[in-house]
Structure formats: C-alpha cells, structure tokens
Scaffold this motif. Structure first.
Motif, PDB file in Angstrom:
ATOM      1  N   UNK A 156       0.845  -1.195   0.000  1.00 46.42           N
ATOM      2  CA  UNK A 156       0.000   0.000   0.000  1.00 46.42           C
ATOM      3  C   UNK A 156       0.883   1.248   0.000  1.00 46.42           C
ATOM      4  N   UNK A 157       1.659   1.459  -1.050  1.00 46.22           N
ATOM      5  CA  UNK A 157       2.639   2.549  -1.017  1.00 46.22           C
ATOM      6  C   UNK A 157       1.992   3.926  -0.912  1.00 46.22           C
ATOM      7  N   UNK A 158       2.702   4.818  -0.230  1.00 51.26           N
ATOM      8  CA  UNK A 158       2.198   6.164   0.030  1.00 51.26           C
ATOM      9  C   UNK A 158       3.236   7.180  -0.424  1.00 51.26           C
ATOM     10  N   UNK A 159       2.766   8.360  -0.808  1.00 50.51           N
ATOM     11  CA  UNK A 159       3.637   9.435  -1.264  1.00 50.51           C
ATOM     12  C   UNK A 159       4.348  10.078  -0.078  1.00 50.51           C
ATOM     13  N   UNK A 160       5.667  10.171  -0.138  1.00 47.39           N
ATOM     14  CA  UNK A 160       6.453  10.671   0.989  1.00 47.39           C
ATOM     15  C   UNK A 160       6.098  12.104   1.338  1.00 47.39           C
ATOM     16  N   UNK A 161       5.774  12.932   0.354  1.00 41.88           N
ATOM     17  CA  UNK A 161       5.451  14.329   0.668  1.00 41.88           C
ATOM     18  C   UNK A 161       4.141  14.436   1.437  1.00 41.88           C
ATOM     19  N   UNK A 162       3.226  13.497   1.201  1.00 45.95           N
ATOM     20  CA  UNK A 162       1.974  13.511   1.959  1.00 45.95           C
ATOM     21  C   UNK A 162       2.223  13.133   3.413  1.00 45.95           C
ATOM     22  N   UNK A 163       3.110  12.176   3.643  1.00 48.57           N
ATOM     23  CA  UNK A 163       3.472  11.827   5.018  1.00 48.57           C
ATOM     24  C   UNK A 163       4.196  13.001   5.685  1.00 48.57           C
ATOM     25  N   UNK A 164       5.058  13.666   4.942  1.00 46.43           N
ATOM     26  CA  UNK A 164       5.771  14.831   5.486  1.00 46.43           C
ATOM     27  C   UNK A 164       4.794  15.924   5.890  1.00 46.43           C
ATOM     28  N   UNK A 183      -1.855   5.482   5.216  1.00 51.43           N
ATOM     29  CA  UNK A 183      -1.479   4.619   4.105  1.00 51.43           C
ATOM     30  C   UNK A 183      -1.760   5.251   2.768  1.00 51.43           C
ATOM     31  N   UNK A 184      -1.231   4.638   1.729  1.00 43.54           N
ATOM     32  CA  UNK A 184      -1.500   5.083   0.379  1.00 43.54           C
ATOM     33  C   UNK A 184      -2.930   4.804  -0.024  1.00 43.54           C
ATOM     34  N   UNK A 185      -3.343   5.282  -1.204  1.00 41.33           N
ATOM     35  CA  UNK A 185      -4.752   5.203  -1.603  1.00 41.33           C
ATOM     36  C   UNK A 185      -5.212   3.825  -2.019  1.00 41.33           C
ATOM     37  N   UNK A 186      -4.271   2.921  -2.327  1.00 39.20           N
ATOM     38  CA  UNK A 186      -4.660   1.620  -2.870  1.00 39.20           C
ATOM     39  C   UNK A 186      -3.862   0.490  -2.222  1.00 39.20           C
ATOM     40  N   UNK A 219       3.376 -12.990   7.616  1.00 33.68           N
ATOM     41  CA  UNK A 219       2.808 -11.724   8.086  1.00 33.68           C
ATOM     42  C   UNK A 219       2.661 -10.733   6.934  1.00 33.68           C
ATOM     43  N   UNK A 220       3.680 -10.642   6.079  1.00 33.43           N
ATOM     44  CA  UNK A 220       3.574  -9.756   4.919  1.00 33.43           C
ATOM     45  C   UNK A 220       2.498 -10.260   3.948  1.00 33.43           C
ATOM     46  N   UNK A 221       2.463 -11.568   3.709  1.00 35.09           N
ATOM     47  CA  UNK A 221       1.467 -12.140   2.799  1.00 35.09           C
ATOM     48  C   UNK A 221       0.052 -11.874   3.316  1.00 35.09           C
ATOM     49  N   UNK A 222      -0.109 -11.906   4.646  1.00 33.87           N
ATOM     50  CA  UNK A 222      -1.424 -11.684   5.247  1.00 33.87           C
ATOM     51  C   UNK A 222      -1.763 -10.201   5.387  1.00 33.87           C
ATOM     52  N   UNK A 223      -0.877  -9.327   4.926  1.00 38.30           N
ATOM     53  CA  UNK A 223      -1.167  -7.896   4.932  1.00 38.30           C
ATOM     54  C   UNK A 223      -1.059  -7.229   6.283  1.00 38.30           C
ATOM     55  N   UNK A 224      -0.254  -7.792   7.174  1.00 45.02           N
ATOM     56  CA  UNK A 224      -0.122  -7.203   8.511  1.00 45.02           C
ATOM     57  C   UNK A 224       0.589  -5.846   8.477  1.00 45.02           C
ATOM     58  N   UNK A 225       1.227  -5.503   7.361  1.00 45.19           N
ATOM     59  CA  UNK A 225       1.939  -4.239   7.223  1.00 45.19           C
ATOM     60  C   UNK A 225       1.093  -3.165   6.543  1.00 45.19           C
ATOM     61  N   UNK A 226      -0.174  -3.470   6.305  1.00 47.52           N
ATOM     62  CA  UNK A 226      -1.051  -2.535   5.595  1.00 47.52           C
ATOM     63  C   UNK A 226      -1.862  -1.687   6.576  1.00 47.52           C
ATOM     64  N   UNK A 227      -2.460  -0.624   6.033  1.00 50.12           N
ATOM     65  CA  UNK A 227      -3.339   0.235   6.830  1.00 50.12           C
ATOM     66  C   UNK A 227      -4.557   0.591   5.981  1.00 50.12           C
ATOM     67  N   UNK A 229      -7.597   0.924   6.632  1.00 48.73           N
ATOM     68  CA  UNK A 229      -8.496   1.886   7.259  1.00 48.73           C
ATOM     69  C   UNK A 229      -7.912   3.302   7.247  1.00 48.73           C
ATOM     70  N   UNK A 230      -6.620   3.402   6.912  1.00 47.58           N
ATOM     71  CA  UNK A 230      -5.952   4.705   6.871  1.00 47.58           C
ATOM     72  C   UNK A 230      -5.536   5.099   5.471  1.00 47.58           C
ATOM     73  N   UNK A 231      -6.318   4.682   4.470  1.00 45.48           N
ATOM     74  CA  UNK A 231      -5.960   4.948   3.069  1.00 45.48           C
ATOM     75  C   UNK A 231      -6.302   6.387   2.695  1.00 45.48           C
ATOM     76  N   UNK A 232      -5.590   7.330   3.321  1.00 47.06           N
ATOM     77  CA  UNK A 232      -5.874   8.758   3.123  1.00 47.06           C
ATOM     78  C   UNK A 232      -4.950   9.400   2.099  1.00 47.06           C
ATOM     79  N   UNK A 233      -3.902   8.697   1.666  1.00 51.09           N
ATOM     80  CA  UNK A 233      -3.021   9.237   0.644  1.00 51.09           C
ATOM     81  C   UNK A 233      -3.776   9.433  -0.664  1.00 51.09           C
ATOM     82  N   UNK A 234      -3.345  10.388  -1.456  1.00 52.18           N
ATOM     83  CA  UNK A 234      -4.015  10.706  -2.716  1.00 52.18           C
ATOM     84  C   UNK A 234      -3.221  10.249  -3.942  1.00 52.18           C
TER      85      UNK A 234
END
Length: 247
Positions: A156-164, A183-186, A219-227, A229-234
């Motif tokens: 669920x990659x996110x834009x670094x400037x949005x996190x900043x 998290x990123x949008x997708x 854990x990675x396969x099961x998406x434990x590193x995802x968010x 519910x926090x997909x607020x990145x654009x």
C-alpha cells in the motif's frame, strides 16, 4: 514561531518535513551526521546534541538506520530532550511494526515503547511504505532477466510528501499519543506494482512469483503491514511513476 528540530532532516522524509515547516515560517534545525551546524551522530550522543536541542520546543524524529542502532539513538535523543525541556516529540514509525516479526520493524517498535515511556509529550504516526522504497526494491529485483517476487504479498505505497505534510501538521499541534495510521490510496498486489514499474521504465522482464516460508513472510502475505483503514493518501503509484520516469 515554534523552534523545531528535525532529526534525519536531510533524508528522504526529513527534508520534506523541513521544507514544509520552513515554508510556514518556523525556525527549523536540521540534525544529521553531516549537516552543519548540528552535525550529530545520534547513536553516539555527545554534547552536540544538547547544543542542537537548546531552546527547541518540538522534535520530529525521522532519523533511522536499517543497519541498526535506532534504540541507542532514541535513548540519547530522549535523554537530551528531557534535559532541554522539549515539550513534544513526534516520531514516524511503520504500519504493522507490532504485527510483523521483521528485525527492522521490531527495532521501530522498541523505539515507540521508549518514547511512550519517556515522560515527554509525544505523537507517533505509523505509515505504510513510501513509493520511493518500492521503486528502490524493484530496481534491484529487475536486474536479472527474471524479476522474482514473493508470492501473494500485497502493498500500500504512500507518497512521501503527503506523510511529510502530516508530520508537519502533527508537529504544530499538541502531543496526541498514537494517531491513526496513514497509508496510500490503494492496496495492491506486489505483482501489479512490479508490472506498473516495468511499463513506466520500459524494461522487459519476465515476472515470477516465488512462495517463501517463515513467520515474517506469512505476516507480509497476510497484509499485517497494511493500513486499509488509513488509506488517506491521494497520489497513486502510477502517478508517482509518471512524475519520476516521465511516463
């Protein structure tokens, strides 16, 4: 205006945090191993850290090293922040650090615990992986003629400037404790991210998915590193690739 210290202020995330805060008129000090006048190795501590923190109201802690030493660096920073009377320590962590048994994640979680127990006012933001990190990983994986991926792993990659921007916003507010993950949008399969990368860079590779083993892979396969519910990145991964590679 607030005096803010950004650790790792020349890095991928920290430089954007610094630029944003300065654009708003705040005095920002950049602390890194080589940035004068506050060139300090946090893992070593030392008097330079006290000098850098003198008069600082808020610290945004972006400095990190995947080769180790984050806990020691946090210990030095927290002790110096207490001495300086810092009112707010903002820390950037990673989504899933408490769910994925990966060494670097466990180190980030240990730093979170130190900050929570420090007695300082604090805010902790966890974010998913930056677009830049995904591309760096794919650059390496795409060197052979066959691009091998861990089977079934989403991201669920996110834009670094949005996190900043979010970190800067949190730094200017009151200590908020652990805030919602960002998290990123997708949520995407790593296979789809790899194929988008190949299209954007014009590289021809056979893509193959390889099943791995162990608790960390599961854990990675099961998406434990995802968010999700926090997909607020654009910014989508394709939009990032278009800017970076001109597609």
């Amino acid at each position: 205006m607030t005096t803010i210290l950004v650790t790792g202020g020349t890095g991928t995330l920290g430089r954007h945090v610094t630029e944003g805060l300065r654009a708003d008129g705040h005095e920002v000090r950049v602390l890194s191993r080589h940035a004068q006048p506050y060139a300090v190795d946090l893992r070593a501590g030392g008097t330079g850290l006290d000098t850098a923190l003198a008069g600082v109201e808020t610290v945004v802690h972006c400095a990190s090293n995947q080769r180790g030493g984050d806990e020691k660096a946090a210990d030095h920073l927290i002790a110096a922040a207490r001495r300086a009377g810092v009112g707010h320590l903002v820390y950037i962590s990673i989504a899933g650090v408490d769910r994925v048994p990966f060494g670097y994640y466990q180190s980030k979680l240990a730093v979170e615990r130190r900050i929570e127990e420090s007695g300082l006012g604090f805010t902790i933001l966890r974010a998913t992986q930056f677009h830049d990190l995904v591309v760096t990983l794919l650059n390496g994986l795409a060197k052979p003629p066959v691009l091998l991926l861990p089977a079934g792993v989403p991201d669920q990659p996110v834009e670094v400037t949005e996190v900043a921007d979010r970190l800067a916003e949190l730094a200017l507010g009151a200590p908020a404790g652990r805030v919602p993950d960002m998290g990123g949008p997708e949520v995407r399969s790593f296979d789809s991210l790899a194929r988008a990368y190949l299209r954007a860079t014009g590289r021809r590779r056979t893509v193959a998915q390889v099943p791995l083993f162990g608790r960390t892979y599961r854990a990675f396969r099961d998406g434990k590193h995802l968010a999700p519910e926090g997909a607020v990145g654009k910014v989508t991964f394709e939009e990032y690739l278009g800017r970076r590679f001109g597609g």
